[in-house]
Design a protein around this motif. Sequence first.
Motif, PDB file in Angstrom:
ATOM      1  N   VAL A   1       0.835  -1.208   0.000  1.00  0.00           N
ATOM      2  CA  VAL A   1       0.000   0.000   0.000  1.00  0.00           C
ATOM      3  C   VAL A   1       0.863   1.248   0.000  1.00  0.00           C
ATOM      4  O   VAL A   1       0.652   2.177  -0.792  1.00  0.00           O
ATOM      5  N   LEU A   2       1.871   1.272   0.870  1.00  0.00           N
ATOM      6  CA  LEU A   2       2.744   2.441   0.939  1.00  0.00           C
ATOM      7  C   LEU A   2       3.531   2.621  -0.358  1.00  0.00           C
ATOM      8  O   LEU A   2       3.711   3.742  -0.841  1.00  0.00           O
ATOM      9  N   ALA A   3       3.998   1.523  -0.927  1.00  0.00           N
ATOM     10  CA  ALA A   3       4.767   1.626  -2.172  1.00  0.00           C
ATOM     11  C   ALA A   3       3.883   2.127  -3.305  1.00  0.00           C
ATOM     12  O   ALA A   3       4.327   2.925  -4.141  1.00  0.00           O
ATOM     13  N   THR A   4       2.623   1.675  -3.333  1.00  0.00           N
ATOM     14  CA  THR A   4       1.720   2.145  -4.382  1.00  0.00           C
ATOM     15  C   THR A   4       1.479   3.648  -4.252  1.00  0.00           C
ATOM     16  O   THR A   4       1.537   4.390  -5.243  1.00  0.00           O
ATOM     17  N   GLY A   5       1.246   4.118  -3.027  1.00  0.00           N
ATOM     18  CA  GLY A   5       1.032   5.545  -2.823  1.00  0.00           C
ATOM     19  C   GLY A   5       2.256   6.369  -3.187  1.00  0.00           C
ATOM     20  O   GLY A   5       2.158   7.396  -3.867  1.00  0.00           O
ATOM     21  N   PHE A   6       3.414   5.900  -2.740  1.00  0.00           N
ATOM     22  CA  PHE A   6       4.652   6.630  -3.037  1.00  0.00           C
ATOM     23  C   PHE A   6       4.934   6.624  -4.533  1.00  0.00           C
ATOM     24  O   PHE A   6       5.352   7.636  -5.108  1.00  0.00           O
ATOM     25  N   GLY A   7       4.678   5.501  -5.190  1.00  0.00           N
ATOM     26  CA  GLY A   7       4.871   5.432  -6.637  1.00  0.00           C
ATOM     27  C   GLY A   7       3.927   6.357  -7.379  1.00  0.00           C
ATOM     28  O   GLY A   7       4.307   6.982  -8.377  1.00  0.00           O
ATOM     29  N   ALA A   8       2.689   6.479  -6.883  1.00  0.00           N
ATOM     30  CA  ALA A   8       1.723   7.373  -7.534  1.00  0.00           C
ATOM     31  C   ALA A   8       2.178   8.828  -7.425  1.00  0.00           C
ATOM     32  O   ALA A   8       2.128   9.580  -8.408  1.00  0.00           O
ATOM     33  N   ILE A   9       2.634   9.228  -6.231  1.00  0.00           N
ATOM     34  CA  ILE A   9       3.076  10.613  -6.051  1.00  0.00           C
ATOM     35  C   ILE A   9       4.266  10.915  -6.950  1.00  0.00           C
ATOM     36  O   ILE A   9       4.296  11.920  -7.675  1.00  0.00           O
TER      37      ILE A   9
ATOM     38  N   THR B   1      13.231  -4.229  -3.883  1.00  0.00           N
ATOM     39  CA  THR B   1      12.214  -3.233  -3.555  1.00  0.00           C
ATOM     40  C   THR B   1      12.848  -1.969  -3.006  1.00  0.00           C
ATOM     41  O   THR B   1      12.469  -0.851  -3.374  1.00  0.00           O
ATOM     42  N   ARG B   2      13.834  -2.133  -2.132  1.00  0.00           N
ATOM     43  CA  ARG B   2      14.506  -0.967  -1.557  1.00  0.00           C
ATOM     44  C   ARG B   2      15.226  -0.171  -2.635  1.00  0.00           C
ATOM     45  O   ARG B   2      15.206   1.061  -2.641  1.00  0.00           O
ATOM     46  N   LYS B   3      15.844  -0.866  -3.585  1.00  0.00           N
ATOM     47  CA  LYS B   3      16.567  -0.172  -4.653  1.00  0.00           C
ATOM     48  C   LYS B   3      15.620   0.667  -5.500  1.00  0.00           C
ATOM     49  O   LYS B   3      15.890   1.835  -5.794  1.00  0.00           O
ATOM     50  N   TRP B   4      14.487   0.088  -5.869  1.00  0.00           N
ATOM     51  CA  TRP B   4      13.529   0.837  -6.682  1.00  0.00           C
ATOM     52  C   TRP B   4      12.923   1.993  -5.896  1.00  0.00           C
ATOM     53  O   TRP B   4      12.716   3.086  -6.442  1.00  0.00           O
ATOM     54  N   ALA B   5      12.642   1.774  -4.608  1.00  0.00           N
ATOM     55  CA  ALA B   5      12.085   2.861  -3.795  1.00  0.00           C
ATOM     56  C   ALA B   5      13.077   4.015  -3.690  1.00  0.00           C
ATOM     57  O   ALA B   5      12.686   5.190  -3.762  1.00  0.00           O
ATOM     58  N   LEU B   6      14.368   3.701  -3.541  1.00  0.00           N
ATOM     59  CA  LEU B   6      15.365   4.770  -3.462  1.00  0.00           C
ATOM     60  C   LEU B   6      15.505   5.499  -4.788  1.00  0.00           C
ATOM     61  O   LEU B   6      15.731   6.713  -4.820  1.00  0.00           O
ATOM     62  N   ILE B   7      15.364   4.776  -5.906  1.00  0.00           N
ATOM     63  CA  ILE B   7      15.416   5.442  -7.214  1.00  0.00           C
ATOM     64  C   ILE B   7      14.261   6.417  -7.352  1.00  0.00           C
ATOM     65  O   ILE B   7      14.434   7.573  -7.776  1.00  0.00           O
ATOM     66  N   TYR B   8      13.053   5.974  -6.975  1.00  0.00           N
ATOM     67  CA  TYR B   8      11.890   6.858  -7.042  1.00  0.00           C
ATOM     68  C   TYR B   8      12.073   8.070  -6.137  1.00  0.00           C
ATOM     69  O   TYR B   8      11.730   9.200  -6.512  1.00  0.00           O
TER      70      TYR B   8
END
Lengths: 155, 222
Positions: A92-100, B196-203
């Motif tokens: 859920v958090l990843a989806t929200g962060f990705g949307a922003i 997942t952490r790598k992609w989150a940090l890229i974003y």
Amino acid sequence: MGIGEHFEGVKQHWASNFAFLDYYKKVYGRAEPLPKWSDADVDEFIASDPVYGPQLKALRESRKFALAGAFAGAAHLGGVALKYSKAPHGVVLATGFGAITGAVLGSEVAEHWYQLYKMDKQGANLRFIYWWEDKVSGPSCPPCHLVLSDDPVPV
Amino acid sequence: MASWILARSKAHPLAAALTRGAAYAAPPIAGARALSSLPHYPSAPSSHGLGKVLGYEPTSHVSGAQVLPRWFSSLPSNGSQVQKSRISETYNKSGGEMKQSDARKSSEEATPTPKVVAFSPQEAAIAEPRSSPLTIESWKVRRSEIATKVTFYMIPALLLVSKNSMSTSLLVGAVFHQVYMFQKEILLDYVHHDITRKWALIYLKLLVLVMAKNTIMYFHPF
């Protein structure tokens, strides 16, 4: 020449830096809110104004880019989290962060696609609001009614 | 190279024999014969493998067993010290071989001299610091912490000094660097899967970069 004048200069510099916030005061700081406008009203303004009409049209088109970016970012980062991490709150958090992030990047793409960096975005929005305000409250002003003529004269 | 290794291995016991002969006045004929027949690492478990790697063929096991008690009985303290140093050298070499990368191993094979362990503390202190993936990662973390600290103290300084667009841009960059590092620490602590952490940090990095650019543009529109 002294330290006081330097800090006065710093103060003026920061006042000019935050001048872009006046736009929000003009839009949201009204004593009485304006009546709701529709897409037809916006289209009427776009057709009538030769300077700010195209700018407002481009601004409205750029919202599609932001929406597409939000969907793409949410799908990608949410998909990665769902595939590898498998934690429900994480997905859920990843989806929200990705949307922003996707929305911001989509707006950035629209900024360069429509060349919005050459336009006065706040000026276009304010001009529409003033046009809408005059249109809504125009007939209730007797002197303006007397002055207004049927044939618009370009200034 | 092999002949050079053999010559060095032959010269080493001769030098040791001469040194011991001159120091302790032992019988020269018996000492020379015993030390020349002694293998390089008699009691270490990996001596044969090491000898094969270096191209040195040790002599038979029986002669080593015969010579060992006499050597220990003749020179007890000095012999035990030499034995300990040789054993520690063997263990350090085997440990180093396990940890070293392929590039280091190939470079070590190019130089055939075996690594000698430093005896005095001063020599050990003077030795150059080791280079490994772990120390490289440690330097990265240290550099990141220094950059975060510098930009943190840059913010109040630029806030009181800046009067033009360049210093204001530096201030905005410093503020968003703090935001990025703070959020990065949170993601590193709570997102456990590597991909997942790598992609989150890229974003996160893309988002912070675009927000910083937009803030700079809003501050002084030109």
